[in-house]
Design an enzyme around this catalytic site. Structure first.
Site, PDB file in Angstrom:
ATOM      1  N   HIS A 149     -37.999 -20.718 -16.043  1.00  0.00           N
ATOM      2  CA  HIS A 149     -37.103 -21.820 -16.423  1.00  0.00           C
ATOM      3  C   HIS A 149     -35.675 -21.588 -15.926  1.00  0.00           C
ATOM      4  O   HIS A 149     -34.763 -22.252 -16.397  1.00  0.00           O
ATOM      5  CB  HIS A 149     -37.090 -21.969 -17.947  1.00  0.00           C
ATOM      6  N   HIS A 150     -35.492 -20.641 -14.995  1.00  0.00           N
ATOM      7  CA  HIS A 150     -34.113 -20.372 -14.565  1.00  0.00           C
ATOM      8  C   HIS A 150     -33.520 -21.580 -13.858  1.00  0.00           C
ATOM      9  O   HIS A 150     -32.316 -21.739 -13.772  1.00  0.00           O
ATOM     10  CB  HIS A 150     -34.037 -19.127 -13.673  1.00  0.00           C
ATOM     11  N   ARG A 151     -34.397 -22.418 -13.329  1.00  0.00           N
ATOM     12  CA  ARG A 151     -33.962 -23.704 -12.769  1.00  0.00           C
ATOM     13  C   ARG A 151     -34.932 -24.764 -13.261  1.00  0.00           C
ATOM     14  O   ARG A 151     -36.135 -24.523 -13.318  1.00  0.00           O
ATOM     15  CB  ARG A 151     -34.005 -23.668 -11.245  1.00  0.00           C
TER      16      ARG A 151
ATOM     17  N   LYS B   6     -41.788 -26.656 -10.959  1.00  0.00           N
ATOM     18  CA  LYS B   6     -42.528 -27.415  -9.948  1.00  0.00           C
ATOM     19  C   LYS B   6     -43.736 -26.635  -9.468  1.00  0.00           C
ATOM     20  O   LYS B   6     -43.667 -25.424  -9.267  1.00  0.00           O
ATOM     21  CB  LYS B   6     -41.576 -27.684  -8.775  1.00  0.00           C
TER      22      LYS B   6
ATOM     23  N   LYS C 145     -41.391 -18.834  -4.045  1.00  0.00           N
ATOM     24  CA  LYS C 145     -41.447 -19.769  -2.909  1.00  0.00           C
ATOM     25  C   LYS C 145     -40.243 -20.713  -2.933  1.00  0.00           C
ATOM     26  O   LYS C 145     -39.558 -20.885  -1.937  1.00  0.00           O
ATOM     27  CB  LYS C 145     -42.743 -20.580  -3.052  1.00  0.00           C
TER      28      LYS C 145
ATOM     29  N   ASP D 173     -34.826 -22.276  -0.781  1.00  0.00           N
ATOM     30  CA  ASP D 173     -33.685 -22.941  -1.423  1.00  0.00           C
ATOM     31  C   ASP D 173     -34.033 -24.324  -1.957  1.00  0.00           C
ATOM     32  O   ASP D 173     -33.332 -25.307  -1.687  1.00  0.00           O
ATOM     33  CB  ASP D 173     -32.498 -23.033  -0.436  1.00  0.00           C
TER      34      ASP D 173
ATOM     35  N   LYS E  34     -47.508 -24.200 -12.242  1.00  0.00           N
ATOM     36  CA  LYS E  34     -48.791 -24.554 -11.623  1.00  0.00           C
ATOM     37  C   LYS E  34     -49.712 -25.112 -12.694  1.00  0.00           C
ATOM     38  O   LYS E  34     -49.595 -24.752 -13.871  1.00  0.00           O
ATOM     39  CB  LYS E  34     -49.447 -23.310 -10.997  1.00  0.00           C
TER      40      LYS E  34
ATOM     41  N   SER F 271     -41.932 -32.023  -1.047  1.00  0.00           N
ATOM     42  CA  SER F 271     -41.986 -32.539  -2.424  1.00  0.00           C
ATOM     43  C   SER F 271     -40.565 -32.670  -2.988  1.00  0.00           C
ATOM     44  O   SER F 271     -40.248 -33.622  -3.697  1.00  0.00           O
ATOM     45  CB  SER F 271     -42.789 -31.598  -3.319  1.00  0.00           C
TER      46      SER F 271
HETATM   47  P1  NAD Z   1     -58.198 -28.563  -0.091  1.00  0.00           P
HETATM   48  O1  NAD Z   1     -59.017 -28.732  -1.304  1.00  0.00           O
HETATM   49  O2  NAD Z   1     -57.649 -29.792   0.567  1.00  0.00           O
HETATM   50  O3  NAD Z   1     -58.991 -27.754   1.039  1.00  0.00           O
HETATM   51  C1  NAD Z   1     -59.510 -26.468   0.908  1.00  0.00           C
HETATM   52  C2  NAD Z   1     -60.783 -26.397   1.737  1.00  0.00           C
HETATM   53  O4  NAD Z   1     -61.235 -25.049   1.776  1.00  0.00           O
HETATM   54  C3  NAD Z   1     -61.928 -27.227   1.155  1.00  0.00           C
HETATM   55  O5  NAD Z   1     -62.366 -28.148   2.129  1.00  0.00           O
HETATM   56  C4  NAD Z   1     -62.997 -26.193   0.797  1.00  0.00           C
HETATM   57  O6  NAD Z   1     -64.317 -26.670   0.991  1.00  0.00           O
HETATM   58  C5  NAD Z   1     -62.667 -25.058   1.758  1.00  0.00           C
HETATM   59  N1  NAD Z   1     -63.154 -23.756   1.318  1.00  0.00           N
HETATM   60  C6  NAD Z   1     -63.239 -23.238   0.083  1.00  0.00           C
HETATM   61  N2  NAD Z   1     -63.737 -21.988   0.098  1.00  0.00           N
HETATM   62  C7  NAD Z   1     -63.991 -21.704   1.399  1.00  0.00           C
HETATM   63  C8  NAD Z   1     -64.510 -20.559   2.080  1.00  0.00           C
HETATM   64  N3  NAD Z   1     -64.864 -19.451   1.412  1.00  0.00           N
HETATM   65  N4  NAD Z   1     -64.629 -20.608   3.423  1.00  0.00           N
HETATM   66  C9  NAD Z   1     -64.269 -21.709   4.110  1.00  0.00           C
HETATM   67  N5  NAD Z   1     -63.766 -22.831   3.528  1.00  0.00           N
HETATM   68  C10 NAD Z   1     -63.621 -22.827   2.184  1.00  0.00           C
HETATM   69  O7  NAD Z   1     -57.035 -27.568  -0.529  1.00  0.00           O
HETATM   70  P2  NAD Z   1     -55.616 -27.385   0.159  1.00  0.00           P
HETATM   71  O8  NAD Z   1     -54.654 -28.288  -0.508  1.00  0.00           O
HETATM   72  O9  NAD Z   1     -55.752 -27.412   1.639  1.00  0.00           O
HETATM   73  O10 NAD Z   1     -55.261 -25.900  -0.331  1.00  0.00           O
HETATM   74  C11 NAD Z   1     -55.753 -24.750   0.327  1.00  0.00           C
HETATM   75  C12 NAD Z   1     -54.887 -23.554  -0.040  1.00  0.00           C
HETATM   76  O11 NAD Z   1     -53.533 -23.822   0.318  1.00  0.00           O
HETATM   77  C13 NAD Z   1     -54.859 -23.205  -1.537  1.00  0.00           C
HETATM   78  O12 NAD Z   1     -54.725 -21.812  -1.671  1.00  0.00           O
HETATM   79  C14 NAD Z   1     -53.594 -23.889  -2.019  1.00  0.00           C
HETATM   80  O13 NAD Z   1     -53.073 -23.298  -3.185  1.00  0.00           O
HETATM   81  C15 NAD Z   1     -52.693 -23.668  -0.823  1.00  0.00           C
HETATM   82  N6  NAD Z   1     -51.560 -24.585  -0.734  1.00  0.00           N
HETATM   83  C16 NAD Z   1     -51.734 -25.939  -0.715  1.00  0.00           C
HETATM   84  C17 NAD Z   1     -50.625 -26.775  -0.615  1.00  0.00           C
HETATM   85  C18 NAD Z   1     -50.757 -28.275  -0.515  1.00  0.00           C
HETATM   86  O14 NAD Z   1     -49.724 -28.939  -0.282  1.00  0.00           O
HETATM   87  N7  NAD Z   1     -51.922 -28.854  -0.654  1.00  0.00           N
HETATM   88  C19 NAD Z   1     -49.340 -26.225  -0.550  1.00  0.00           C
HETATM   89  C20 NAD Z   1     -49.186 -24.837  -0.559  1.00  0.00           C
HETATM   90  C21 NAD Z   1     -50.308 -24.027  -0.648  1.00  0.00           C
END
Ligand code: NAD
Length: 473
Positions: free
Chosen positions: A65-67, A71, A95, A100, A107, A364
């Protein structure tokens, strides 16, 4: 021989934090306050699915909660549990600090496999989850602002917004209660591909340093770099398309749930997605060979490996087989703390999640600002800039006696649209953050890896917020 147990995702984050802490020079009490999760909301709620009631397990964790607001995305996955959401919320704090973005980390997680539900049922679950958040004051434009993550997208964000506005009628900034919304519902251009685009901008910057690349035995530039991607979801797909189309990289291997494919000559990402949509699988893609197991993608010979699926993919047992020179953690936590040590010893550069996938939260932030200002970016200045540039070009033409072509003129005189500004803001953010991390690792000679440098940089920023608040005088 019994296998030694791999630490959990949360333990990995904790170990990484502890590794960085001594390099910060910060007092223990302050470090402890930064490390812990401030609020953990665990909920169970009933949803009627068909003729039966199901009890849904869900979480929202506000790490710091520092900011405010806090998100972070909302994950829909059968693997969700409290520790996972706590680990992901912690990463969000670091992150946001690194790039910044003025938020604390948070989450959310709902323990369901979206594949098991119809769209109407998912809508019901999402709306009920949002209601629980409203009930406990865990959502709001100045409180806590969710976004998409694994298993969710703009559709779920639109349901969240609608539910919030149903309960909070008349709240003028209500559109800022969630980001990653469809553009037609107070979203922003470029949010869908933001994380993937951020990964690309980061990689472009990373491979531009000649001395760093020489150490890895690589040349500078993205052109011709070979890339393997795990996960063809939001992050993996857009990263691949942009690296291929704008960077000139070759995607040699892709893995999804059903398996993995390889082609030395490159895999067209857009065609691959179409192939998966029409056949239900990435396998048997023309021009590529099927690999025996999906996890083989992590071990193919390539310059850059991009795990973009889930955490704990590169572990003690397979880290030694990684052949890539750079591992770019597009997913959160794909490399365990133990695996990180093995990769570092092998001379592999691991680009940490908290930096390289920060493009999503950065855009975002832009969306949230747009919602609070109630105006799209570029609306005020676009025509003004365009007229000024046109006058300038006309003046130069008059003075030199040369005229330029229509196409060239419109390229020079174009005023910025929202998408141009979002991309420019994102590129600037990713470049500046990388330069700060690189500077930290150069300044602190004992730092072994980029993750520790990123942690040190982030902890410096979070701690100065605490000190400015006067909590730790
Ligand atoms: P998503 O659900 O759109 O896609 C993930 C894909 O990975 C799915 O299609 C799934 O079937 C596939 N998958 C799962 N296990 C697998 C495996 N063992 N081998 C191969 N494919 C596999 O999810 P996303 O939004 O792309 O998120 C993916 C990662 O990125 C997560 O760790 C998430 O926390 C991170 N992330 C997402 C965002 C975002 O804006 N969506 C931002 C930062 C970080």
């Amino acid at each position: 021989m019994a296998k030694t147990r791999e630490v959990s995702f949360l333990d990995s984050v904790s170990q990484n934090f502890d590794k960085a802490a001594p390099h910060t020079g910060l007092p223990d009490g302050l470090l402890q306050q930064i490390k812990v999760c401030n609020s953990v909301y665990q909920m169970r709620f009933p949803v009627k699915i068909g003729s039966e009631y199901q009890v849904i397990e869900a979480y929202r964790v506000q790490h710091s909660h520092h900011r405010l607001p806090t998100k972070g995305g909302i994950r829909y996955s059968q693997k969700v549990d409290q520790e996972e959401v706590m680990a992901l919320a912690s990463l969000m704090t670091y992150k946001c600090a690194l790039v910044d973005v003025p938020f604390g980390g948070a989450k959310g997680g709902v323990k369901i496999s979206p594949r098991d539900y119809t769209t109407a049922q998912l809508q019901k679950i999402t709306r009920r989850y949002t209601t629980e958040l409203i009930r406990k004051n865990f959502i709001g434009p100045g409180i806590d602002v969710p976004a998409p993550d694994y298993g969710t997208g703009s559709r779920e964000m639109a349901w969240i917004l609608d539910t919030y506005q149903t309960f909070k009628g008349g709240e003028i900034d209500s559109a800022g209660c969630v980001t990653g919304k469809p553009v037609s519902q107070n979203g922003i251009q470029g949010r869908t591909e933001a994380t993937g685009r951020g990964v690309y901008y980061a990689l472009k910057e990373i491979v531009s340093y000649k001395d760093d690349m020489a150490k890895l035995g690589l040349t500078t530039g993205m052109e011709g770099k070979t890339i393997a991607i795990q996960g063809l979801g939001n992050v993996g797909y857009h990263t691949g398309v942009i690296c291929q189309e704008e960077g000139g990289a070759t995607i040699v291997s892709v893995a999804e749930y059903e398996g993995a494919i390889y082609s030395k000559n490159g895999i067209d990402m857009k065609k691959l997605l179409k192939h998966r949509k029409s056949t239900g699988s990435i396998l048997n893609f023309p021009g590529a060979k099927n690999l025996k197991q999906r996890k083989e993608v992590l071990e193919v010979d390539c310059d850059i490996l991009i795990p973009a699926a889930l955490e704990n993919q590169i572990r003690k047992d397979n880290a030694k087989n990684v052949k890539a020179k750079i591992v770019a953690e597009a997913a959160n936590g794909p490399v365990t703390a133990d695996a990180q040590n093995i990769l570092t010893k092998k001379g592999i550069m691991v680009v940490p999640d908290m930096y390289i996938n920060a493009g999503g939260v950065t855009v975002s932030y832009f969306e949230w600002l747009k919602n609070l200002s109630h105006m799209r970016f570029g609306r005020m200045e676009k025509r003004f800039d365009q007229n000024t540039y046109n006058n300038l070009v006309s003046l130069v033409e008059r003075l030199t006696g040369h005229t330029i072509g229509k196409k060239e003129r419109s390229l020079i005189t174009k005023g910025a649209d929202e998408i141009d500004l979002v991309r420019s803001g994102l590129e600037e953010t990713m470049i500046t953050a990388y330069q700060q991390i690189r500077e930290t690792s150069k300044r602190k000679k004992k730092i072994e890896d980029m993750r520790t440098a990123a942690f040190v940089s982030a902890l410096g920023k979070v701690s100065s917020d605490y000190l400015n608040l006067g909590i730790f005088p």
